[in-house]
Design a protein around this motif. Structure first.
Motif, PDB file in Angstrom:
ATOM      1  N   GLY A  37      26.223   2.753  35.446  1.00  0.00           N
ATOM      2  CA  GLY A  37      25.296   3.374  36.393  1.00  0.00           C
ATOM      3  C   GLY A  37      24.099   3.930  35.643  1.00  0.00           C
ATOM      4  O   GLY A  37      23.774   5.105  35.777  1.00  0.00           O
ATOM      5  N   GLY A 101      20.617  17.527  30.667  1.00  0.00           N
ATOM      6  CA  GLY A 101      21.140  16.625  31.692  1.00  0.00           C
ATOM      7  C   GLY A 101      21.760  17.427  32.822  1.00  0.00           C
ATOM      8  O   GLY A 101      22.164  18.583  32.635  1.00  0.00           O
ATOM      9  N   SER A 102      21.829  16.795  33.997  1.00  0.00           N
ATOM     10  CA  SER A 102      22.490  17.468  35.126  1.00  0.00           C
ATOM     11  C   SER A 102      23.975  17.615  34.863  1.00  0.00           C
ATOM     12  O   SER A 102      24.629  18.459  35.464  1.00  0.00           O
ATOM     13  CB  SER A 102      22.318  16.656  36.406  1.00  0.00           C
ATOM     14  N   GLN A 103      24.498  16.771  33.989  1.00  0.00           N
ATOM     15  CA  GLN A 103      25.932  16.881  33.717  1.00  0.00           C
ATOM     16  C   GLN A 103      26.239  18.259  33.138  1.00  0.00           C
ATOM     17  O   GLN A 103      27.227  18.892  33.508  1.00  0.00           O
ATOM     18  CB  GLN A 103      26.374  15.758  32.761  1.00  0.00           C
ATOM     19  N   LEU A 106      26.173  20.676  36.004  1.00  0.00           N
ATOM     20  CA  LEU A 106      27.388  20.648  36.839  1.00  0.00           C
ATOM     21  C   LEU A 106      28.516  21.421  36.158  1.00  0.00           C
ATOM     22  O   LEU A 106      29.262  22.156  36.801  1.00  0.00           O
ATOM     23  CB  LEU A 106      27.821  19.192  37.088  1.00  0.00           C
ATOM     24  N   TYR A 127      30.880  11.160  42.635  1.00  0.00           N
ATOM     25  CA  TYR A 127      30.501  10.931  41.231  1.00  0.00           C
ATOM     26  C   TYR A 127      31.581  11.492  40.286  1.00  0.00           C
ATOM     27  O   TYR A 127      31.937  12.671  40.387  1.00  0.00           O
ATOM     28  CB  TYR A 127      29.150  11.609  40.987  1.00  0.00           C
ATOM     29  N   ILE A 176      26.110  14.512  47.059  1.00  0.00           N
ATOM     30  CA  ILE A 176      24.997  13.761  46.445  1.00  0.00           C
ATOM     31  C   ILE A 176      24.289  13.103  47.628  1.00  0.00           C
ATOM     32  O   ILE A 176      24.690  12.029  48.083  1.00  0.00           O
ATOM     33  CB  ILE A 176      25.537  12.695  45.461  1.00  0.00           C
ATOM     34  N   ASN A 181      25.805   8.142  44.235  1.00  0.00           N
ATOM     35  CA  ASN A 181      26.643   7.503  43.233  1.00  0.00           C
ATOM     36  C   ASN A 181      28.070   7.896  43.598  1.00  0.00           C
ATOM     37  O   ASN A 181      28.379   9.100  43.596  1.00  0.00           O
ATOM     38  CB  ASN A 181      26.283   8.024  41.831  1.00  0.00           C
ATOM     39  N   ASP A 209      23.503  17.600  44.412  1.00  0.00           N
ATOM     40  CA  ASP A 209      23.224  16.861  43.172  1.00  0.00           C
ATOM     41  C   ASP A 209      22.297  15.700  43.519  1.00  0.00           C
ATOM     42  O   ASP A 209      22.683  14.785  44.250  1.00  0.00           O
ATOM     43  CB  ASP A 209      24.584  16.361  42.634  1.00  0.00           C
ATOM     44  N   PRO A 211      19.991  13.240  41.586  1.00  0.00           N
ATOM     45  CA  PRO A 211      19.228  12.541  40.552  1.00  0.00           C
ATOM     46  C   PRO A 211      18.468  11.307  41.051  1.00  0.00           C
ATOM     47  O   PRO A 211      17.634  10.760  40.331  1.00  0.00           O
ATOM     48  CB  PRO A 211      20.313  12.117  39.542  1.00  0.00           C
ATOM     49  N   TYR A 212      18.775  10.854  42.290  1.00  0.00           N
ATOM     50  CA  TYR A 212      18.203   9.577  42.755  1.00  0.00           C
ATOM     51  C   TYR A 212      17.168   9.725  43.865  1.00  0.00           C
ATOM     52  O   TYR A 212      16.625   8.719  44.334  1.00  0.00           O
ATOM     53  CB  TYR A 212      19.336   8.662  43.270  1.00  0.00           C
ATOM     54  N   SER A 241      17.079  15.811  37.957  1.00  0.00           N
ATOM     55  CA  SER A 241      17.187  15.258  36.596  1.00  0.00           C
ATOM     56  C   SER A 241      16.066  14.262  36.317  1.00  0.00           C
ATOM     57  O   SER A 241      15.633  13.546  37.228  1.00  0.00           O
ATOM     58  CB  SER A 241      18.536  14.544  36.450  1.00  0.00           C
ATOM     59  N   SER A 243      16.666  11.896  34.169  1.00  0.00           N
ATOM     60  CA  SER A 243      17.372  10.752  33.572  1.00  0.00           C
ATOM     61  C   SER A 243      17.036   9.432  34.252  1.00  0.00           C
ATOM     62  O   SER A 243      16.873   8.419  33.586  1.00  0.00           O
ATOM     63  CB  SER A 243      18.887  10.963  33.647  1.00  0.00           C
ATOM     64  N   LYS A 244      16.954   9.433  35.587  1.00  0.00           N
ATOM     65  CA  LYS A 244      16.776   8.161  36.272  1.00  0.00           C
ATOM     66  C   LYS A 244      15.302   7.842  36.519  1.00  0.00           C
ATOM     67  O   LYS A 244      14.985   6.721  36.902  1.00  0.00           O
ATOM     68  CB  LYS A 244      17.544   8.181  37.610  1.00  0.00           C
ATOM     69  N   ARG A 251      17.679  13.805  27.926  1.00  0.00           N
ATOM     70  CA  ARG A 251      18.625  14.841  28.365  1.00  0.00           C
ATOM     71  C   ARG A 251      17.916  16.058  28.964  1.00  0.00           C
ATOM     72  O   ARG A 251      18.185  17.203  28.563  1.00  0.00           O
ATOM     73  CB  ARG A 251      19.557  15.289  27.216  1.00  0.00           C
TER      74      ARG A 251
HETATM   75  C1  LIG Z   1      25.277  11.871  40.858  1.00  0.00           C
HETATM   76  C2  LIG Z   1      25.010  12.137  39.417  1.00  0.00           C
HETATM   77  N1  LIG Z   1      24.896  13.400  38.999  1.00  0.00           N
HETATM   78  C3  LIG Z   1      24.641  13.702  37.719  1.00  0.00           C
HETATM   79  C4  LIG Z   1      24.507  12.692  36.774  1.00  0.00           C
HETATM   80  C5  LIG Z   1      24.246  13.092  35.359  1.00  0.00           C
HETATM   81  O1  LIG Z   1      22.938  12.832  35.016  1.00  0.00           O
HETATM   82  P1  LIG Z   1      22.223  13.449  33.725  1.00  0.00           P
HETATM   83  O2  LIG Z   1      21.822  12.275  32.891  1.00  0.00           O
HETATM   84  O3  LIG Z   1      21.064  14.215  34.249  1.00  0.00           O
HETATM   85  O4  LIG Z   1      23.220  14.300  33.014  1.00  0.00           O
HETATM   86  C6  LIG Z   1      24.627  11.352  37.162  1.00  0.00           C
HETATM   87  C7  LIG Z   1      24.523  10.281  36.164  1.00  0.00           C
HETATM   88  O5  LIG Z   1      24.724   9.142  36.402  1.00  0.00           O
HETATM   89  C8  LIG Z   1      24.880  11.064  38.523  1.00  0.00           C
HETATM   90  O6  LIG Z   1      24.996   9.818  38.969  1.00  0.00           O
END
Ligand SMILES: Cc1ncc(COP(=O)(O)O)c(C=O)c1O
Length: 401
Positions: A37, A101-103, A106, A127, A176, A181, A209, A211-212, A241, A243-244, A251
């Protein structure tokens, strides 16, 4: 010494990420992969970032190679406040904290809000990284079904009430809402308002959440405004985020939360890593200052829209009778529900060995202990439209067998 006996209850709860465990299968070279992903590396602005990084280190090395404040680069925080106003969200700097990162967001928010045993509602499917963060903090996860336009407020309400009848109170809902995701589903604008109303009525936090959200395909139909944009009480914690829309290697992500909660998240982050990389944040800030981000996002929408179309057309042409799939209007994922009797986890080894095609079996995305294993997450981000067509045809041939 038996080290196992000395682990904390936190360490005992930890579970490996199910997708990462499949990486030996899904990351083989040459494979047509619908598994990761991840954004397409073709979209990374490599040259521009190289130049920006070079200049930053040369000219502002003393600052960007140093530790920074835990909250994050103040310029970038202000820029993100401006960026969020484009999504109908009025955000104050004291509501924001930047994370690696959002991870990380979270994980920190789970630790700040969740007490072991707290009930958290989670979409079915959801997710895996979000599920892991909540689980590790000790949350008890309760799955809620989604319709084509996302969570059903009425079924959430009955779930909350039946849990309450058994003496259990729901603490939070993790959602989400845009191009989810793994399912690609988007929560309708009407349901966003209804969910927030429910959350207020039952005193529940919403963890949103997102990111998309910027990756919608039709420029005439942007994704609905975030739930956070409707929140006047500070009960939504929002995760954004870069990231995408830029590159996950930087990060850089952000949380928007009530200032009191943001301060707690800041303290948790202080203990976790003191601060995120100042160089990464300065690079993102510079990309923003040069207007690179805004132009890129328009290109990404077109780029992923073509890939999504290729996947949907191939499924239309080749999918076996009895298969169903989502038709996302943005993001990176299609969710396929194969005909009953298919075991996606077993199918993966055959798809890899015989057809050179990888995907992620759907079961680990469900927090309920379901037996059915006939769902697949298909990411259309990584392969060219031609390879997507070939890969889906091969996968469907296997599904028909
Ligand atoms: C729904 C969702 N939340 C958070 C993340 C984490 O993203 P990040 O790269 O910002 O840590 C992802 C990554 O694929 C994601 O799909």
């Amino acid at each position: 010494m038996k080290n196992q006996d000395h682990l904390s209850s936190f360490a005992r709860r930890l579970r490996p990420n199910a997708i990462r465990r499949l990486s030996h299968l899904i990351n083989r070279p040459g494979m047509i992969t619908f598994a990761g992903g991840v954004p397409s590396p073709e979209t990374f602005p490599t040259e521009e970032i190289a130049e920006i990084a070079f200049r930053l280190v040369r000219e502002r090395g003393a600052e960007v190679l140093q530790y920074g404040v835990t909250r994050g680069n103040r310029n970038l925080i202000e820029q993100i406040c401006g960026y969020m106003s484009g999504r109908s969200m009025k955000v104050l700097p004291e509501e924001m904290i930047l994370t690696s990162g959002s991870q990380q967001g979270l994980d920190l928010v789970s630790r700040v809000l969740i007490e072991p045993g707290d009930l958290v509602l989670v979409e079915l499917p959801s997710y895996i990284g979000g599920i892991c963060a909540l689980h590790n903090a000790g949350a008890e996860l309760v799955g809620v079904q989604m319709a084509e336009d996302g969570l059903e407020p009425s079924s959430i309400q009955s779930q909350i009430e039946s849990l309450a009848a058994g003496g259990r109170r729901v603490k939070a809902l993790y959602t989400i809402p845009n191009f989810q995701n793994p399912s690609g589903i988007t929560l309708s604008a009407k349901k966003r308002a209804a969910l927030l109303e429910l959350a207020a009525r039952y005193d529940i936090f919403i963890l949103e959440d997102d990111p998309y959200g910027e990756l919608y395909f039709d420029s005439e139909q942007p994704s609905p405004a975030p739930i956070k944009s409707l929140d006047e009480e500070g009960r939504v914690v929002y995760f954004g985020s870069f990231s995408k829309v830029l590159a996950p290697g930087l990060r850089t992500a952000w949380i928007v939360a009530d200032p009191e909660i943001a301060t707690r998240i800041e303290m948790a982050k202080e203990a976790a890593d003191l601060c995120s990389s100042m160089l990464d944040q300065a690079i993102v800030s510079e990309c923003y200052r040069q207007n690179m981000l805004q132009g890129r996002i328009a290109q990404l929408r077109a780029f992923y829209s073509v890939r999504c179309r290729a996947m949907l057309d191939a499924l239309e042409a080749h999918a076996p009778a009895g298969a169903h799939w989502t038709r996302p209007t943005g993001g990176l994922f299609v969710w396929l529900e194969a005909q009953a009797g298919i075991a996606a986890t077993e199918l993966l080894s055959r798809a890899v060995e015989q057809e050179g095609v990888a995907f992620v079996p759907g079961r680990p995305f469900f927090v309920d202990e379901r037996k059915e294993d006939n769902t697949l997450r298909l990411a259309f981000s990584k392969e060219t439209p031609e390879r997507i067509a070939t890969g889906i045809e091969r996968l469907c041939t296997l599904l028909k067998k």
